[in-house]
Write an enzyme that holds these catalytic residues in place. Sequence first.
Site, PDB file in Angstrom:
ATOM      1  N   VAL A  58       0.512  -0.021 -12.261  1.00  0.00           N
ATOM      2  CA  VAL A  58       1.386  -1.193 -12.330  1.00  0.00           C
ATOM      3  C   VAL A  58       1.490  -1.714 -13.751  1.00  0.00           C
ATOM      4  O   VAL A  58       2.580  -1.953 -14.268  1.00  0.00           O
ATOM      5  CB  VAL A  58       0.872  -2.310 -11.396  1.00  0.00           C
ATOM      6  CG1 VAL A  58       1.699  -3.584 -11.575  1.00  0.00           C
ATOM      7  CG2 VAL A  58       0.906  -1.852  -9.950  1.00  0.00           C
ATOM      8  N   THR A  86      -1.418  -7.688  -5.441  1.00  0.00           N
ATOM      9  CA  THR A  86      -1.126  -8.089  -4.069  1.00  0.00           C
ATOM     10  C   THR A  86      -2.319  -8.810  -3.462  1.00  0.00           C
ATOM     11  O   THR A  86      -3.440  -8.315  -3.492  1.00  0.00           O
ATOM     12  CB  THR A  86      -0.790  -6.856  -3.217  1.00  0.00           C
ATOM     13  OG1 THR A  86       0.324  -6.180  -3.812  1.00  0.00           O
ATOM     14  CG2 THR A  86      -0.423  -7.259  -1.802  1.00  0.00           C
ATOM     15  N   CYS A 110      -1.183   0.330  -1.328  1.00  0.00           N
ATOM     16  CA  CYS A 110      -0.290  -0.733  -0.843  1.00  0.00           C
ATOM     17  C   CYS A 110      -0.201  -0.767   0.674  1.00  0.00           C
ATOM     18  O   CYS A 110      -0.800  -1.617   1.316  1.00  0.00           O
ATOM     19  CB  CYS A 110       1.112  -0.555  -1.446  1.00  0.00           C
ATOM     20  SG  CYS A 110       1.211  -0.989  -3.195  1.00  0.00           S
ATOM     21  N   ARG A 152      -6.031   7.204  -4.785  1.00  0.00           N
ATOM     22  CA  ARG A 152      -6.627   5.990  -4.232  1.00  0.00           C
ATOM     23  C   ARG A 152      -6.319   5.858  -2.746  1.00  0.00           C
ATOM     24  O   ARG A 152      -5.183   5.970  -2.324  1.00  0.00           O
ATOM     25  CB  ARG A 152      -6.101   4.756  -4.977  1.00  0.00           C
ATOM     26  CG  ARG A 152      -6.596   4.613  -6.391  1.00  0.00           C
ATOM     27  CD  ARG A 152      -5.953   3.417  -7.072  1.00  0.00           C
ATOM     28  NE  ARG A 152      -4.511   3.609  -7.227  1.00  0.00           N
ATOM     29  CZ  ARG A 152      -3.686   2.653  -7.658  1.00  0.00           C
ATOM     30  NH1 ARG A 152      -4.165   1.452  -7.961  1.00  0.00           N
ATOM     31  NH2 ARG A 152      -2.399   2.897  -7.785  1.00  0.00           N
TER      32      ARG A 152
END
Length: 427
Positions: free
Chosen positions: A15, A127, A267, A338
Amino acid sequence: MKDKIKIAIVGLGYVGLPLARLFATKYNVIGFDINQQRVEELKKGIDSTLEVENEVLENVLIDAPNAEKGLFCTTLLEEIRNCNYYIITVPTPVDKNNKPDLTPLVKSSESVGSVLKKNDIVIYESTVYPGATEEVCIPILEKASRLKYNKDFFAGYSPERINPGDKEHTVEKILKVTSGSTLEIGEKVNDLYASVITAGTHLAPSIKVAEAAKVIENSQRDINIAFVNELAKIFNLLNIDTQAVLEAAGTKWNFLPFKPGLVGGHCIGVDPYYLAQKAQEVGYHPEIILAGRRMNDSMGNYVASEVVKLLVQQDIKVKNARVLVLGITFKENCPDVRNTKVVDVIENLKEFGTEVTIFDPWANTSEVKREYNLETLRNMPQNKYDAIVLAVSHKEFLEIDFIKHLNPKGVIYDVKGFLNCKVQGKL
């Protein structure tokens, strides 16, 4: 605005780096990360995550932190002290019990708090559950800086929407949700992102709304995938081709085109747990969200069981059967391992007594060893196997001559519905 802004990006992963690269085209940006190896690679113009092309990265790199624009990378906290915007982009994982782990967020907030000055703005992109920024992070900033929130310093939240491996929907081409701790700060945060995001921005009315919007984006996808995963289990029992069913249903204009599969990554497989925990804290048990998570978390065991059934049907002895698993990253054409659910398939196959070999041309072998204690190959092995399981649809796998690598009664299981050759099993 441009002349007054100096941005620190805290966390240079999937990110942070693309965002830092984008802001560096207009502003002076200091990229901070505690991973020395990562920073050294970036200084050489190398991005091991493959999110930013090396040539693009090299074009924005600068050798000193005080240029008019460009990206300077460092592991030294002191070198971000002169920034006035701090954007935190660290991971927010879950632990082994699927409980949100805010440790990276806490540590990065402590670090930023130690260099925070009056009138600085701290923006979070990680998040979290609704309320985490103001309930968890802000008190840490106040304590470390000895400054007062919304008086001496301010905050914003702009949830990341990075899609690892996607070269079409890059950060500047994805509409950005923004928010601020006051109306004025919200406008400032929005203006900052709007200056580089060509897709536009959406200013949410509060930080909590922006946090909630992000966490439900991935929860919605998780639930939809859980639905088609359940359909796959049902249709397999009915001896119906799931892919054919979805293709037929997809001819209706408002049918949502989701596919069954393993749901991992940082996510979709994680964010619903953040929302679920917050819901439980206020006395509500989220039935649909957790049911979707249970379904998707069960798919690794399901795939392994289906492969074993195929071996039995072919009169192949399961114990010591040789199985080749293709792919271990959490998604195709991406090195990110991940929270990959391919590991669940592998561990379950091993519990049945099979001998598993893993081939993935994208995965970093040392990272897989460190994270999962598994050995992986970067080149296709030249052996024959009793079963080949396509777990990730890397483009390189289309070039494999599967018959050449199968024993006479060997089986192929296609998790992704990706292969052109004849397969004995698929979701």
